[in-house]
Design an enzyme around this catalytic site. Structure first.
Site, PDB file in Angstrom:
ATOM      1  N   GLY A  44       0.828  -1.210   0.000  1.00  0.00           N
ATOM      2  CA  GLY A  44       0.000   0.000   0.000  1.00  0.00           C
ATOM      3  C   GLY A  44       0.854   1.248   0.000  1.00  0.00           C
TER       4      GLY A  44
ATOM      5  NE  ARG B  37      -5.695  -2.964  -6.367  1.00  0.00           N
ATOM      6  CZ  ARG B  37      -6.873  -2.740  -5.825  1.00  0.00           C
ATOM      7  NH1 ARG B  37      -7.626  -3.757  -5.435  1.00  0.00           N
ATOM      8  NH2 ARG B  37      -7.305  -1.509  -5.635  1.00  0.00           N
TER       9      ARG B  37
ATOM     10  CB  VAL C  77      -5.009  -1.932   1.685  1.00  0.00           C
ATOM     11  CG1 VAL C  77      -3.685  -2.245   1.012  1.00  0.00           C
ATOM     12  CG2 VAL C  77      -5.440  -3.110   2.574  1.00  0.00           C
TER      13      VAL C  77
ATOM     14  CB  SER D 250      -2.695   7.286  16.131  1.00  0.00           C
ATOM     15  OG  SER D 250      -3.187   8.607  16.256  1.00  0.00           O
TER      16      SER D 250
ATOM     17  N   GLY E 122      -1.168  10.374  11.588  1.00  0.00           N
ATOM     18  CA  GLY E 122      -1.288  10.955  10.262  1.00  0.00           C
ATOM     19  C   GLY E 122       0.006  10.872   9.476  1.00  0.00           C
TER      20      GLY E 122
ATOM     21  CE  LYS F 143      -5.437   5.102  14.989  1.00  0.00           C
ATOM     22  NZ  LYS F 143      -6.539   5.467  14.108  1.00  0.00           N
TER      23      LYS F 143
ATOM     24  CE  LYS G 266     -11.335   9.754   6.259  1.00  0.00           C
ATOM     25  NZ  LYS G 266      -9.944   9.492   5.833  1.00  0.00           N
TER      26      LYS G 266
END
Length: 489
Positions: free
Chosen positions: A10, A34, A75, A129, A131, A183, A260
């Site tokens: 990824g 991928r 991913v 965590s 970012g 998390k 999200k």
């Protein structure tokens, strides 16, 4: 000959930065995506001149890794994770490790751990965590899953993680889905922190009529005290940031907050566990309310609030009260979050290290703050602590903050400024400290209309009301004596 220490699938922003971070720490990382053209582009640009290797197929990725093979998936959560596990599994051998570093829902990690262990493979669900910047220079890492995987990944994870006072913001969390559960709770607490800060901003803006630059100065001052944290720091920076016309950019942003789902997952988990995680729930609902902007615009023209009057009190005292209200509410939010982890760990059979979890959150993540060191100290002193409010430090802090906390909420109500997170934090505190709450009446109502039974208070037992018995009363004289078998409060 295989020379790769760890593989990563990824190559979006998080994946690329985590690979570069691991490379900086001396590990040989094999990168795969991928869309294989991204591998070549990464090697020719961001990874140029490093020890990072590329792979153009799953077979090549596996072949380049030393045993036990360690492969991180970064991913999209959901079916993409399962798809890559299916592709990887036939090429792996007993003891090899698949690590899901995405924001997966913890029940999926529980399932994946069991499925892979049945095949002789090991699984780790790792919360990540911080970012983009955290991934590049040191995130907070929360790995859980197959315990046998930890010795093989410990050095890589702890060197890659953020460091605070020489300690890594990473430790083994626990079994099966515990890493992703922790998390999730982290993200829920993040929702709560952000909502509390937004309410403090609203009180200063709409209540005291202060401009953004003055509010920024207040937040900067708060960041030197008990509220010292990443979110307070960036809030001050945001409020100082002006557009070319001199107007604060924040004042131009549409007031509809996105989400999200991790905050919602935390609230659902709390309901499932029967744990009163009210502040995170209110933070989620506040975002939901923000989303109905058009309705709120219409309502603003037809629903009148109180007549706004200028504040005539001591402004600096009120600002100091607000600082204490924010601190006390933050204590309640973390208290609730740790209560949820404790109750869920009991139900799921996890052995969580709560002091270790607090240390993991001290750096590299969105909720990092000096405050977390105090939480780590509380659980280091008493690993079986039922509530942070029973710890001497936090008990004293909440009692010190209480007068100002109440004054701020009362004033906000008089102004008509909504404070769902502040208010629910205080309501939880008042409920938690109450020896008697009105649930006796609720239980009587349930028995009246549904024969759901009740139990009698200690000391109030008699021949009719026996201790420990599920009791049903024929309240009207018209009902029967058959009761429901469910006594759930």
């Amino acid at each position: 000959m295989a020379t790769g220490d760890i593989g990563l699938i990824g190559l979006a922003v998080m994946g690329q930065n985590l690979i570069l971070n691991m490379n900086d720490k001396g590990f040989v990382v094999v990168a795969y995506n991928r869309t294989t053209s991204k591998v070549d582009h990464f090697l020719e640009n961001e990874a140029k001149g490093t020890k990072i290797q590329g792979a153009h197929s799953i077979e090549e990725l596996v072949a380049k890794l030393k045993r036990p093979r360690k492969i991180v998936l970064l991913v999209k959560a959901g079916s993409a994770v399962d798809d890559f596990i299916k592709q990887l599994s036939p090429h792996l051998e007993a003891g090899d490790i698949i690590i899901d570093g995405g924001n997966s829902h913890y029940p999926d990690s529980i399932r994946r751990t069991k499925e892979l262990e049945a095949k002789g493979l090991l699984f780790v669900g790792a919360g990540v965590s911080g970012g983009e910047e955290g991934a590049r220079y040191g995130p907070s890492l929360m790995p859980g899953g197959s315990p046998a995987a930890w010795p093989a990944i410990k050095e890589i994870f702890q060197k890659t993680a953020a460091q605070v006072n020489g300690e890594p913001c990473c430790d083994w969390v626990g079994e099966t889905g515990s890493g992703h559960f922790v998390k999730m709770v982290h993200n829920g607490i993040e929702y709560g922190d952000m909502q509390l800060i937004a309410e403090a901003y609203d009180i200063l803006k709409r209540g005291l009529d202060l401009p953004e630059d003055e509010i920024a100065d207040i937040f900067n001052k708060w960041n030197t005290g008990v509220l010292d944290s990443f979110l307070i720091e960036i809030t001050a920076n945001i409020l100082k940031f002006n557009d070319d016309d001199g107007e604060p950019v924040v004042s131009k942003i549409l007031d509809k907050a996105g989400q999200k789902g991790t905050g919602k997952w935390t609230a659902i988990a709390a309901l499932d566990a029967g744990t009163a995680v009210t502040l995170i729930g209110e933070a989620v609902f506040a975002r939901c309310l923000s989303a109905v902007k058009e309705e709120r615009v219409r309502a603003s023209k037809t629903l009148a609030g109180p007549q706004k009057e200028p504040f005539r009190g001591d402004k600096q005292q009120f600002i100091d009260d607000l600082e204490q209200a924010l601190y006390a509410s933050k204590i309640i939010s973390y208290t609730q979050g740790f209560m949820l982890m404790r109750e869920s760990a009991k139900e799921l059979g996890w052995n969580l290290n709560y002091a270790g979890i607090a240390r993991m959150w001290r750096g590299g993540c969105i909720i990092k703050s000096v405050f977390l060191g105090d939480i780590a100290s509380a659980y280091s002193k008493n690993s079986n602590l039922e509530s942070l409010l029973f710890d001497g430090f936090f008990n004293k802090a909440v009692h010190k903050a209480q007068p100002g906390w109440r004054r701020v909420i009362a004033q906000a109500i008089l102004w008509g400024v909504p404070t769902p997170a502040f208010s629910t934090a205080l309501a939880f505190f008042d409920g938690y400290r109450s020896e008697i709450v009105p649930a006796n009446l609720v239980q009587a109502q349930r028995d009246y209309f549904g024969a759901h039974t009740f139990r009698v208070l200690p000391g109030k037992e008699n021949e009719r009301f026996k201790a420990g018995a599920d009791i049903h009363v024929n309240w009207t004289g018209r009902g029967g004596n058959v009761s429901s078998t469910a006594y759930n409060t």
